[in-house]
Scaffold this motif. Structure first.
Motif, PDB file in Angstrom:
ATOM      1  N   THR A  59      94.305  42.424 119.197  1.00 49.87           N
ATOM      2  CA  THR A  59      95.168  43.612 119.166  1.00 49.87           C
ATOM      3  C   THR A  59      96.217  43.505 120.267  1.00 49.87           C
ATOM      4  OG1 THR A  59      93.382  44.988 118.295  1.00 49.87           O
ATOM      5  CG2 THR A  59      95.229  46.119 119.333  1.00 49.87           C
ATOM      6  N   LEU A  60      97.477  43.791 119.920  1.00 53.09           N
ATOM      7  CA  LEU A  60      98.602  43.607 120.841  1.00 53.09           C
ATOM      8  C   LEU A  60      99.296  44.930 121.121  1.00 53.09           C
ATOM      9  CD1 LEU A  60     100.190  40.523 119.024  1.00 53.09           C
ATOM     10  CD2 LEU A  60      98.460  40.475 120.827  1.00 53.09           C
ATOM     11  N   LYS A  61      99.725  45.096 122.349  1.00 56.91           N
ATOM     12  CA  LYS A  61     100.578  46.223 122.730  1.00 56.91           C
ATOM     13  C   LYS A  61     101.925  45.683 123.208  1.00 56.91           C
ATOM     14  CE  LYS A  61      96.932  49.506 123.958  1.00 56.91           C
ATOM     15  NZ  LYS A  61      96.385  50.403 125.023  1.00 56.91           N
ATOM     16  N   LYS A  62     102.990  46.256 122.672  1.00 56.12           N
ATOM     17  CA  LYS A  62     104.366  45.856 122.970  1.00 56.12           C
ATOM     18  C   LYS A  62     104.568  44.349 122.756  1.00 56.12           C
ATOM     19  CE  LYS A  62     105.385  49.634 126.164  1.00 56.12           C
ATOM     20  NZ  LYS A  62     105.884  50.015 127.503  1.00 56.12           N
ATOM     21  N   PRO A  63     104.243  43.863 121.550  1.00 55.80           N
ATOM     22  CA  PRO A  63     104.446  42.432 121.274  1.00 55.80           C
ATOM     23  C   PRO A  63     105.924  42.080 121.119  1.00 55.80           C
ATOM     24  CG  PRO A  63     103.739  43.564 119.287  1.00 55.80           C
ATOM     25  CD  PRO A  63     103.663  44.580 120.399  1.00 55.80           C
ATOM     26  N   LYS A  64     106.255  40.872 121.523  1.00 52.16           N
ATOM     27  CA  LYS A  64     107.603  40.324 121.352  1.00 52.16           C
ATOM     28  C   LYS A  64     107.480  38.894 120.844  1.00 52.16           C
ATOM     29  CE  LYS A  64     109.678  43.006 125.127  1.00 52.16           C
ATOM     30  NZ  LYS A  64     110.419  42.923 126.413  1.00 52.16           N
ATOM     31  N   GLY A  65     108.268  38.570 119.824  1.00 47.61           N
ATOM     32  CA  GLY A  65     108.219  37.228 119.262  1.00 47.61           C
ATOM     33  C   GLY A  65     109.597  36.618 119.138  1.00 47.61           C
ATOM     34  N   LEU A  77     111.941  39.291 117.738  1.00 45.16           N
ATOM     35  CA  LEU A  77     111.152  40.390 117.193  1.00 45.16           C
ATOM     36  C   LEU A  77     110.532  41.204 118.325  1.00 45.16           C
ATOM     37  CD1 LEU A  77     109.114  38.258 114.647  1.00 45.16           C
ATOM     38  CD2 LEU A  77     110.987  39.776 114.024  1.00 45.16           C
ATOM     39  N   LYS A  78     110.360  42.504 118.090  1.00 46.44           N
ATOM     40  CA  LYS A  78     109.587  43.329 119.013  1.00 46.44           C
ATOM     41  C   LYS A  78     109.076  44.552 118.261  1.00 46.44           C
ATOM     42  CE  LYS A  78     113.310  46.164 120.997  1.00 46.44           C
ATOM     43  NZ  LYS A  78     113.941  46.619 122.261  1.00 46.44           N
ATOM     44  N   ALA A  79     107.978  45.130 118.774  1.00 44.79           N
ATOM     45  CA  ALA A  79     107.384  46.306 118.148  1.00 44.79           C
ATOM     46  C   ALA A  79     106.554  47.041 119.182  1.00 44.79           C
ATOM     47  CB  ALA A  79     106.527  45.898 116.956  1.00 44.79           C
ATOM     48  N   VAL A  97     109.577  48.600 114.646  1.00 42.25           N
ATOM     49  CA  VAL A  97     109.785  47.151 114.610  1.00 42.25           C
ATOM     50  C   VAL A  97     111.288  46.848 114.601  1.00 42.25           C
ATOM     51  CG1 VAL A  97     109.377  45.032 113.312  1.00 42.25           C
ATOM     52  CG2 VAL A  97     107.631  46.836 113.340  1.00 42.25           C
ATOM     53  N   HIS A  98     111.708  45.941 115.473  1.00 42.01           N
ATOM     54  CA  HIS A  98     113.110  45.518 115.558  1.00 42.01           C
ATOM     55  C   HIS A  98     113.188  44.007 115.399  1.00 42.01           C
ATOM     56  CE1 HIS A  98     115.270  49.175 117.070  1.00 42.01           C
ATOM     57  NE2 HIS A  98     114.014  49.543 117.261  1.00 42.01           N
ATOM     58  N   LEU A  99     114.201  43.568 114.673  1.00 41.16           N
ATOM     59  CA  LEU A  99     114.482  42.147 114.501  1.00 41.16           C
ATOM     60  C   LEU A  99     115.966  41.917 114.751  1.00 41.16           C
ATOM     61  CD1 LEU A  99     113.261  39.922 111.564  1.00 41.16           C
ATOM     62  CD2 LEU A  99     115.626  39.871 112.283  1.00 41.16           C
ATOM     63  N   LYS A 100     116.290  40.985 115.629  1.00 42.97           N
ATOM     64  CA  LYS A 100     117.687  40.685 115.937  1.00 42.97           C
ATOM     65  C   LYS A 100     117.945  39.193 115.766  1.00 42.97           C
ATOM     66  CE  LYS A 100     118.724  44.495 119.090  1.00 42.97           C
ATOM     67  NZ  LYS A 100     119.308  44.883 120.401  1.00 42.97           N
ATOM     68  N   THR A 101     119.132  38.884 115.228  1.00 44.87           N
ATOM     69  CA  THR A 101     119.529  37.485 115.065  1.00 44.87           C
ATOM     70  C   THR A 101     120.665  37.159 116.023  1.00 44.87           C
ATOM     71  OG1 THR A 101     121.244  37.893 113.396  1.00 44.87           O
ATOM     72  CG2 THR A 101     118.969  37.700 112.615  1.00 44.87           C
ATOM     73  N   GLN A 108     115.755  47.193 111.510  1.00 41.76           N
ATOM     74  CA  GLN A 108     114.703  48.116 111.907  1.00 41.76           C
ATOM     75  C   GLN A 108     113.818  48.423 110.710  1.00 41.76           C
ATOM     76  OE1 GLN A 108     115.869  51.573 114.271  1.00 41.76           O
ATOM     77  NE2 GLN A 108     117.874  50.641 114.634  1.00 41.76           N
ATOM     78  N   THR A 109     112.509  48.512 110.954  1.00 40.58           N
ATOM     79  CA  THR A 109     111.555  48.877 109.919  1.00 40.58           C
ATOM     80  C   THR A 109     110.291  49.394 110.595  1.00 40.58           C
ATOM     81  OG1 THR A 109     110.472  48.139 107.885  1.00 40.58           O
ATOM     82  CG2 THR A 109     110.523  46.578 109.721  1.00 40.58           C
ATOM     83  N   SER A 110     109.295  49.796 109.776  1.00 47.75           N
ATOM     84  CA  SER A 110     108.070  50.372 110.332  1.00 47.75           C
ATOM     85  C   SER A 110     106.961  49.346 110.498  1.00 47.75           C
ATOM     86  CB  SER A 110     107.583  51.518 109.442  1.00 47.75           C
ATOM     87  OG  SER A 110     107.324  51.055 108.123  1.00 47.75           O
ATOM     88  N   ASP A 111     106.972  48.270 109.722  1.00 43.25           N
ATOM     89  CA  ASP A 111     105.939  47.249 109.860  1.00 43.25           C
ATOM     90  C   ASP A 111     106.464  45.915 109.344  1.00 43.25           C
ATOM     91  OD1 ASP A 111     105.061  46.938 106.897  1.00 43.25           O
ATOM     92  OD2 ASP A 111     104.990  49.087 107.249  1.00 43.25           O
ATOM     93  N   LEU A 112     105.852  44.824 109.815  1.00 41.13           N
ATOM     94  CA  LEU A 112     106.327  43.482 109.476  1.00 41.13           C
ATOM     95  C   LEU A 112     105.147  42.519 109.495  1.00 41.13           C
ATOM     96  CD1 LEU A 112     109.499  41.698 110.739  1.00 41.13           C
ATOM     97  CD2 LEU A 112     107.295  40.593 111.103  1.00 41.13           C
ATOM     98  N   PHE A 113     105.077  41.658 108.466  1.00 42.02           N
ATOM     99  CA  PHE A 113     104.102  40.567 108.411  1.00 42.02           C
ATOM    100  C   PHE A 113     104.828  39.264 108.709  1.00 42.02           C
ATOM    101  CE2 PHE A 113     102.656  37.009 105.743  1.00 42.02           C
ATOM    102  CZ  PHE A 113     101.402  36.793 106.309  1.00 42.02           C
ATOM    103  N   TRP A 114     104.257  38.461 109.608  1.00 40.11           N
ATOM    104  CA  TRP A 114     104.887  37.202 110.028  1.00 40.11           C
ATOM    105  C   TRP A 114     103.856  36.084 109.916  1.00 40.11           C
ATOM    106  CZ3 TRP A 114     105.972  36.180 115.932  1.00 40.11           C
ATOM    107  CH2 TRP A 114     106.440  34.866 116.103  1.00 40.11           C
ATOM    108  N   ASP A 115     104.125  35.137 109.030  1.00 38.07           N
ATOM    109  CA  ASP A 115     103.318  33.924 108.920  1.00 38.07           C
ATOM    110  C   ASP A 115     103.965  32.879 109.822  1.00 38.07           C
ATOM    111  OD1 ASP A 115     102.111  31.500 108.212  1.00 38.07           O
ATOM    112  OD2 ASP A 115     101.779  32.133 106.146  1.00 38.07           O
ATOM    113  N   SER A 116     103.402  32.683 111.001  1.00 35.32           N
ATOM    114  CA  SER A 116     104.034  31.812 111.997  1.00 35.32           C
ATOM    115  C   SER A 116     104.038  30.351 111.562  1.00 35.32           C
ATOM    116  CB  SER A 116     103.339  31.962 113.351  1.00 35.32           C
ATOM    117  OG  SER A 116     101.977  31.570 113.264  1.00 35.32           O
ATOM    118  N   LYS A 117     103.069  29.940 110.724  1.00 32.84           N
ATOM    119  CA  LYS A 117     103.016  28.550 110.291  1.00 32.84           C
ATOM    120  C   LYS A 117     104.107  28.239 109.265  1.00 32.84           C
ATOM    121  CE  LYS A 117      98.073  27.930 111.184  1.00 32.84           C
ATOM    122  NZ  LYS A 117      96.755  27.541 110.608  1.00 32.84           N
TER     123      LYS A 117
END
Length: 301
Positions: A59-65, A77-79, A97-101, A108-117
């Motif tokens: 479980t993560l709090k304030k994750p950033k990717g 990414l951050k949430a 959830v925020h995503l910037k390029t 901006q959205t409420s949830d995000l699934f990320w398959d890192s592989k």
């Protein structure tokens, strides 16, 4: 509860080693994945990470990717919260959830699934993207990071604003999906596509819309299938069209017709000018006059 610092490094997707025990809480989490040639592919940080008894996920709090391309960061990414599954490499981000390029898009959205592989991101709920003069909204978005390709499946609306003109934005919608590349200046829309512009209404089965690389304003629109144009008292139709936004002209082909008042203009090619009362028909131009609704029905108008 004992607190400690967790570092996880994943090389070439070999099984990871996690220095943690059930119930422990980490003051900071740091993970990273690398390509076979040693370039960083992604990383994930969190201010607080915790493993609960009986659970495999962290479980993560304030994750950033961050996702990388050729070792350079280009998507961030951050949430507010999230989870990480060590056995699959899946990350779930939730709440704000925020995503910037690097190209300037802010999602901006409420949830995000990320398959890192697989470098795959999915958002099932409503999304909103802002970039320069454009705002895109929709639902069910997928980003294939390896291809720099994104798709929005439902409720697509694109608004193009002209900040230097006192006029309404161009509003673009479709019944189907929108597809675009993050490193290209165009989008593709499918099924019952509509542009409501300060100068005209334009409809077609499919549109490819190009934006000015600097200003990100509408530049050019390619239309295919059942093209219909309405502007003031003029109506035009054809199978294909190109709308040059800066020139204010629409080039119609594929059995094109222009209807105004009591006449129809036909030709092999028709140029429809939006800023002046002029229509160019060539070659094989014909002018047809009609005087009743039955005449209009004959020409499918």
């Amino acid at each position: 509860m004992r607190k400690f610092l967790i570092y996880i490094f994943i090389f070439h997707f070999f099984p990871l080693f996690l220095i943690a025990q059930e119930g422990n809480q980490a003051e900071q989490l740091s993970l990273a994945g690398y390509t076979p040639d040693g370039h960083k592919k992604w990383d994930l940080l969190a201010d607080v990470a915790q493993i609960f008894p009986g659970k495999k996920d962290i479980t993560l709090k304030k994750p950033k990717g961050t996702l990388y391309e050729k070792g350079e960061p280009n998507l961030h990414l951050k949430a507010t919260s999230g989870t990480y599954a060590p056995d699959t490499g899946h990350v779930f981000l939730q709440e704000d959830v925020h995503l910037k390029t690097n190209e300037g898009s802010d999602l901006q959205t409420s949830d995000l699934f990320w398959d890192s592989k697989k470098s795959l991101l999915k958002m099932k709920n409503d999304i909103q993207i802002v970039k320069e003069n454009n705002m895109i909204s929709g639902k069910n978005m997928t980003i294939h990071k390896n291809k720099n390709r994104a798709t929005i499946e439902k409720n697509v609306t694109l608004k193009n604003f002209n900040k230097h003109a006192n006029e309404h934005p161009s509003v673009i919608t479709c019944s189907g999906k929108m597809e675009f590349n993050y490193d290209e200046d165009f989008v593709e829309l499918f099924d019952n596509v509509s542009i409501v512009d300060p100068r005209l209404n334009l409809r077609a089965d499919y549109m490819k819309i190009f934006f000015d690389r600097i200003t990100q304003k509408l530049d050019r629109v390619l239309c295919q299938g059942n093209v219909m144009i309405n502007q003031d008292l003029k109506k035009a139709m054809g199978e294909m069209a190109e709308y040059d936004v800066s020139d204010g002209a629409v080039y119609l082909t594929g059995n094109p017709k222009v209807l105004k008042n009591n006449h129809i203009l036909t030709a092999e090619n028709i140029t429809f000018f939006l800023n002046k009362e002029e229509v160019l028909c060539e070659p094989s131009a014909q002018l047809v006059l009609f005087f009743s609704e039955e005449d209009r029905d004959f020409f499918n108008i």
